[in-house]
Design a protein around this motif. Structure first.
Motif, PDB file in Angstrom:
ATOM      1  N   VAL A 117       0.805  73.281  30.930  1.00  0.00           N
ATOM      2  CA  VAL A 117       0.510  74.551  31.612  1.00  0.00           C
ATOM      3  C   VAL A 117       0.532  75.698  30.603  1.00  0.00           C
ATOM      4  O   VAL A 117       1.404  75.762  29.735  1.00  0.00           O
ATOM      5  N   THR A 118      -0.427  76.619  30.744  1.00  0.00           N
ATOM      6  CA  THR A 118      -0.457  77.828  29.929  1.00  0.00           C
ATOM      7  C   THR A 118      -0.408  79.051  30.830  1.00  0.00           C
ATOM      8  O   THR A 118      -1.227  79.174  31.742  1.00  0.00           O
ATOM      9  N   LEU A 119       0.544  79.922  30.590  1.00  0.00           N
ATOM     10  CA  LEU A 119       0.570  81.258  31.195  1.00  0.00           C
ATOM     11  C   LEU A 119       0.179  82.205  30.073  1.00  0.00           C
ATOM     12  O   LEU A 119       1.024  82.700  29.325  1.00  0.00           O
ATOM     13  N   GLY A 120      -1.130  82.400  29.928  1.00  0.00           N
ATOM     14  CA  GLY A 120      -1.646  83.056  28.740  1.00  0.00           C
ATOM     15  C   GLY A 120      -2.247  84.421  28.985  1.00  0.00           C
ATOM     16  O   GLY A 120      -2.398  84.870  30.119  1.00  0.00           O
ATOM     17  N   THR A 138       4.423  76.425  42.312  1.00  0.00           N
ATOM     18  CA  THR A 138       4.299  75.185  41.552  1.00  0.00           C
ATOM     19  C   THR A 138       2.957  75.169  40.844  1.00  0.00           C
ATOM     20  O   THR A 138       1.925  75.455  41.456  1.00  0.00           O
ATOM     21  N   VAL A 139       2.963  74.842  39.544  1.00  0.00           N
ATOM     22  CA  VAL A 139       1.736  74.818  38.756  1.00  0.00           C
ATOM     23  C   VAL A 139       1.532  73.414  38.202  1.00  0.00           C
ATOM     24  O   VAL A 139       2.386  72.887  37.487  1.00  0.00           O
ATOM     25  N   GLY A 140       0.398  72.814  38.548  1.00  0.00           N
ATOM     26  CA  GLY A 140       0.120  71.434  38.179  1.00  0.00           C
ATOM     27  C   GLY A 140      -0.218  71.247  36.713  1.00  0.00           C
ATOM     28  O   GLY A 140      -0.542  72.198  35.988  1.00  0.00           O
ATOM     29  N   ALA A 141      -0.198  69.996  36.276  1.00  0.00           N
ATOM     30  CA  ALA A 141      -0.397  69.649  34.871  1.00  0.00           C
ATOM     31  C   ALA A 141      -1.732  70.162  34.349  1.00  0.00           C
ATOM     32  O   ALA A 141      -2.772  70.023  34.990  1.00  0.00           O
ATOM     33  N   GLY A 142      -1.685  70.782  33.176  1.00  0.00           N
ATOM     34  CA  GLY A 142      -2.896  71.222  32.505  1.00  0.00           C
ATOM     35  C   GLY A 142      -3.496  72.507  33.019  1.00  0.00           C
ATOM     36  O   GLY A 142      -4.522  72.958  32.490  1.00  0.00           O
ATOM     37  N   ALA A 143      -2.906  73.124  34.024  1.00  0.00           N
ATOM     38  CA  ALA A 143      -3.478  74.357  34.575  1.00  0.00           C
ATOM     39  C   ALA A 143      -3.325  75.511  33.586  1.00  0.00           C
ATOM     40  O   ALA A 143      -2.337  75.595  32.854  1.00  0.00           O
ATOM     41  N   LYS A 144      -4.306  76.403  33.593  1.00  0.00           N
ATOM     42  CA  LYS A 144      -4.287  77.597  32.749  1.00  0.00           C
ATOM     43  C   LYS A 144      -4.382  78.820  33.653  1.00  0.00           C
ATOM     44  O   LYS A 144      -5.355  78.966  34.402  1.00  0.00           O
ATOM     45  N   ILE A 145      -3.384  79.682  33.587  1.00  0.00           N
ATOM     46  CA  ILE A 145      -3.400  80.937  34.337  1.00  0.00           C
ATOM     47  C   ILE A 145      -3.453  82.044  33.293  1.00  0.00           C
ATOM     48  O   ILE A 145      -2.539  82.174  32.474  1.00  0.00           O
ATOM     49  N   LEU A 146      -4.529  82.813  33.317  1.00  0.00           N
ATOM     50  CA  LEU A 146      -4.832  83.709  32.207  1.00  0.00           C
ATOM     51  C   LEU A 146      -4.957  85.155  32.665  1.00  0.00           C
ATOM     52  O   LEU A 146      -5.623  85.449  33.659  1.00  0.00           O
ATOM     53  N   GLY A 147      -4.320  86.037  31.920  1.00  0.00           N
ATOM     54  CA  GLY A 147      -4.409  87.454  32.204  1.00  0.00           C
ATOM     55  C   GLY A 147      -3.306  87.929  33.133  1.00  0.00           C
ATOM     56  O   GLY A 147      -2.494  87.138  33.619  1.00  0.00           O
TER      57      GLY A 147
END
Length: 203
Positions: A117-120, A138-147
């Protein structure tokens, strides 16, 4: 949205909360001793708490020490949490390898992230540029949340989703780019959203 609890909590109480959170989220957990010794997600969170305290309590050389601690945690666990990030109580990272949490990210209480997971961020300016997760997200595997987007409380982000827009509370976010649906959406609606890919993102 309030991302993290600022209520003072004693060291031993927080430690017990962390161990209980691991047991609650991981059916493979077999005991507190094993969790404390081998769960890299907890090790990363524990080191982050120390580095975050140093980061907030000092400047200059102190912040360099905080960054060095976060890099040590990355070396040890494969998880990178910037010391400036704000993390709530009972935060659990399952498996953990490849998780990245940026400087201005805020994570609420009782949240859970899977590996990759990336919180980028998407901005190079010194502003709030990372996501805010509400409580019980809950954040699943490999998810990218950006900004600087906000994911509302009691929401879930599907594996490998790419989220660039805020989502309300009690929602499920799936797909590329992430599409938010109410948590009570039909399986057909969620499946349709999960496989939606906007061609504009590749232009």
């Amino acid at each position: 949205m309030t991302a993290a609890s600022d209520r003072p909590v004693g060291f031993w109480r927080r430690l017990r909360e962390d161990l209980a959170a691991a047991r609650d989220h991981d059916p493979a957990a077999r005991g507190n001793l094993e969790i404390a010794v081998v769960y890299s997600g907890l090790h990363a969170v524990w080191i982050h708490r120390l580095s975050h305290r140093i980061w907030n309590g000092s400047g200059g050389a102190g912040r360099t020490v905080a960054r060095a601690l976060s890099q040590f945690a990355r070396f040890l666990t494969g998880i990178e949490i910037h010391p400036g990030a704000t993390i709530g109580r009972r935060f659990f990272i399952d498996h953990g390898m490849g998780v990245v949490i940026g400087e201005t990210a805020e994570v609420g209480d009782d949240c859970m992230l899977y590996h990759g997971v990336t919180l980028g961020g998407v901005s190079l300016k010194q502003v709030k540029r990372h996501p805010t997760l509400g409580d019980r997200v809950t954040v699943g595997a490999g998810a990218k949340i950006l900004g600087p987007v906000e994911i509302g409380a009691d929401s879930s982000v599907g594996a490998n989703a790419v989220v660039v827009k805020s989502a309300p509370a009690d929602s499920v976010v799936v797909g590329i780019p992430g599409v938010a649906k109410p948590a009570k959406s039909s399986k057909e609606e969620l499946r349709e959203a999960q496989f939606y890919i906007d061609p504009a993102i590749y232009i």
